[in-house]
Scaffold this active site. Structure first.
Site, mmCIF file in Angstrom:
data_model
loop_
_atom_site.group_PDB
_atom_site.id
_atom_site.type_symbol
_atom_site.label_atom_id
_atom_site.label_comp_id
_atom_site.label_asym_id
_atom_site.label_seq_id
_atom_site.Cartn_x
_atom_site.Cartn_y
_atom_site.Cartn_z
ATOM 1 N N CYS A 237 6.442 93.734 3.813
ATOM 2 C CA CYS A 237 5.357 94.661 3.485
ATOM 3 C C CYS A 237 5.980 95.973 3.005
ATOM 4 C CB CYS A 237 4.483 94.908 4.706
ATOM 5 S SG CYS A 237 3.120 96.075 4.429
ATOM 6 N N ASP A 239 5.117 98.869 3.782
ATOM 7 C CA ASP A 239 5.085 99.864 4.848
ATOM 8 C C ASP A 239 6.502 100.352 5.147
ATOM 9 O OD1 ASP A 239 5.068 100.976 7.590
ATOM 10 O OD2 ASP A 239 3.008 100.252 7.674
ATOM 11 N N HIS A 305 3.894 92.205 9.399
ATOM 12 C CA HIS A 305 4.217 93.021 10.571
ATOM 13 C C HIS A 305 3.004 93.265 11.448
ATOM 14 C CE1 HIS A 305 2.600 96.987 9.055
ATOM 15 N NE2 HIS A 305 2.724 96.353 7.913
ATOM 16 N N CYS A 316 -0.647 96.190 10.143
ATOM 17 C CA CYS A 316 -0.606 96.294 8.683
ATOM 18 C C CYS A 316 -1.943 96.803 8.152
ATOM 19 C CB CYS A 316 -0.281 94.939 8.062
ATOM 20 S SG CYS A 316 -0.104 94.998 6.270
#
Length: 576
Positions: A237, A239, A305, A316
């Site tokens: 991801c 992030d 995640h 997420c």
């Protein structure tokens, strides 16, 4: 998640080594997932700021504690080099040391398979790089108190060089006596300087000891082929809490892994098929990394995640902090890629898939072990924390045997031996990271929410391997990447804009230096995306609350990013 009905217009060739049987290939998958949700931070600004303060205090406190306990001479030498911020030096000559030794490595209460030396070197790199960003605000606060002194410019430059390792823009300092010091411009300038220093150090010094051709990279490339895979393509991801997934959480040499981050790990299927084609074409034309007739597969992996501390709010954002949905949609995207390859290139076109979850609070992973025919059970996984507890009191050789047995037991059905071998290595590597978080972050990160330092936009950023350093917005154009970029801007409105600080955005487009005109086209690409960003967030830009740095890099060479231009400009005196 229900698998989409196949749309094959031509059957797979009987020789295609597809591992899947007819059917979904997924057991126990979740129901239809909701569409990606817009980020909705539940924590107040004070919580975000407190998390960052705690993270900084943790880094400083652990550094002091390590000096009291006394480290090895190598680690002390590393830390002494980091004490002078004016020069960027290599952190270590070898970060990831040999982890296959069967001898005991008990040290400081670590797991018998933990690599304490690698942990110390990675910690030094983390402190050096993140520290260069986190010193910016304290320095600017000191400048604010000095701005009306008679020799302010000289004092400011001495302070900046001593604390940040670079000078500040002279025009901003020289106008401080007529008006308030332009802190927004100085902040963005310093963040961009910190990024440039980090990029320079990464490519020139190889602090992770994992560039192409390094001993660690060559060893893993050989190991991967032994497992039956000629390429490992990982999509984590976007992030910032997963930016270190490759080098830290999985302890893999970055040059041996193809990494492309996307929000929610929702990678672009068509682009991934194009990259698969290039990989297979090279195997046919050049025999790299092995000949096309060799019995190996392309392994595509998704890393989603979740949060063990606050699962309902700090998971997420693209999946509404629903880790079940994150896993299901990640698996669906993997299957879409697999089906696209098989539909378009039938003979010998099968790819293998792997789904991995990561707890952003502890960095522990959980692996959904597939069966030999490609089936994956979304409701079953092997958690590295459980493996840690089960093998903590064993000898290293016993622990490795137990890990392999647990991997086999966790599979949806009888697993492929090569996949078992690879997953066992990933689990073993992650045990070091679990100890890393316990050693230096008290078992879980204090900044368990977003605390990124800048937004990275475009294609590239090979040098970013640190948690919460960057929020990635992978894109070719702002129009197609708008949802990812909007999420990043919303995060930074809470982190920076709410405090009167601008959002630093680093644009990056890599190019192939062997292609004529590629560099110029990459620069033009940067400028187009910059113009689109300024149009989309015009109010922020007009207030000086969003600044951009344009960079490009030749991906065919191991060189740092090249700064092209910046939104920070200064008027110079002129004639009539």
């Amino acid at each position: 998640m229900r698998r989409r009905s196949a749309t094959n217009e031509r059957p797979l060739a009987p020789t295609a080594p597809s591992r899947r049987q007819n059917g979904t290939g997924v057991q126990g998958s979740a129901g239809p997932a909701e569409s990606p949700a817009e980020l909705n931070p539940s924590s107040a600004l004070s919580k975000v700021l407190r998390q960052r303060e705690l993270a900084n205090a943790s880094r400083i406190g652990s550094s002091r504690a390590s000096r009291v306990r006394g480290k090895s001479s190598a680690v002390n030498e590393i830390k002494s080099k980091l004490s002078n911020p004016r020069r960027v030096r290599p952190v270590a000559t070898q970060v990831v040391l040999d982890r296959r030794s069967s001898g005991p490595v008990h040290s400081g209460g670590l797991h018998p398979l933990s690599n304490g030396q690698a942990n110390a070197a990675l910690r030094a790199y983390e402190e050096q790089t993140l520290g260069s960003f986190d010193r910016v605000v304290p320095v600017l606060k000191r400048l604010s108190a000095l701005q009306h002194e008679n020799n302010f410019v000289e004092q400011a430059q001495r302070l900046a060089v001593a604390e940040l390792g670079h000078e500040l823009p002279q025009p901003v300092l020289e106008t401080a006596w007529t008006s308030q010091l332009d802190m927004r411009t100085l902040f963005a300038w310093c963040v961009f300087e910190a990024y440039e220093q980090a990029s320079l150090s990464f490519f020139n010094d190889d602090p992770l000891a994992a560039q192409a051709g390094s001993a660690e990279a060559e060893a893993f490339n050989t190991f991967l082929l032994e497992c039956g895979f000629h390429l490992l393509d990982v999509t984590p991801c976007a992030d910032g809490r997963l930016a270190h997934a490759i080098a830290y959480a999985l302890r893999l040499p970055f040059s041996s892994v193809r990494r492309r981050s996307h929000a929610g790990a929702m990678f672009d299927v068509e682009n991934t098929v194009d990259r698969w084609v290039k990989t297979e074409h090279r195997r046919y034309r050049e025999g790299l990394p092995n000949p096309a007739h060799a019995d190996t597969r392309y392994l595509k992996t998704v890393v989603y995640h979740f949060s063990s501390k606050d699962p309902c709010h700090e998971g997420c954002a693209a999946h509404g902090s629903d880790d079940t949905a994150a896993a299901a949609q990640g698996m669906q995207r993997l299957q879409d890629f697999q089906q696209a390859v098989e539909n378009s290139f039938c003979c010998g076109a099968s790819v293998d898939l792997l789904l991995v979850g990561m707890d952003t609070d502890t960095d522990a992973i959980r692996v959904h072990v597939p069966s030999a025919d490609g089936k994956t059970n979304l409701e079953s996984w092997l958690d590295a924390r459980d493996v840690y507890a089960a093998t903590r009191s064993m000898r290293a050789d016993q622990a490795r045997i137990e890990i392999e047995n647990q991997v086999k037991a966790a599979a949806a059905a009888t697993p492929d031996e090569g996949m078992v071998k690879l997953i066992s290595r990933l689990i073993e590597n992650n045990l070091s990271q679990i100890d890393y978080v316990r050693q230096y972050h008290g078992g879980s990160y204090s900044d368990f929410g977003h605390a990124e330092r800048f937004i990275g936009v475009g294609i590239g950023f090979k040098e970013i391997h640190l948690r919460n350093l960057t929020y990635f917005a992978y894109m070719d154009t702002v129009e197609e990447g708008a949802p990812d970029l909007d999420v990043g801007v919303k995060i930074f409105k809470g982190l920076n804009v709410s405090r009167g600080l601008p959002i630093p955005v680093v644009l990056r487009f890599d190019y192939h230096g062997a292609v004529p005109g590629a560099r110029e086209r990459a620069i033009q690409h940067c400028e187009r995306v910059k113009a689109a960003i300024e149009a989309r967030y015009s109010e922020l830009c007009e207030q000086g609350l969003l600044h951009t740095l344009l960079t490009v890099r030749d991906r065919d060479r191991h060189v740092p990013a090249e700064t092209v231009s910046s939104s920070i400009t200064f008027n110079t005196g002129g004639g009539h």
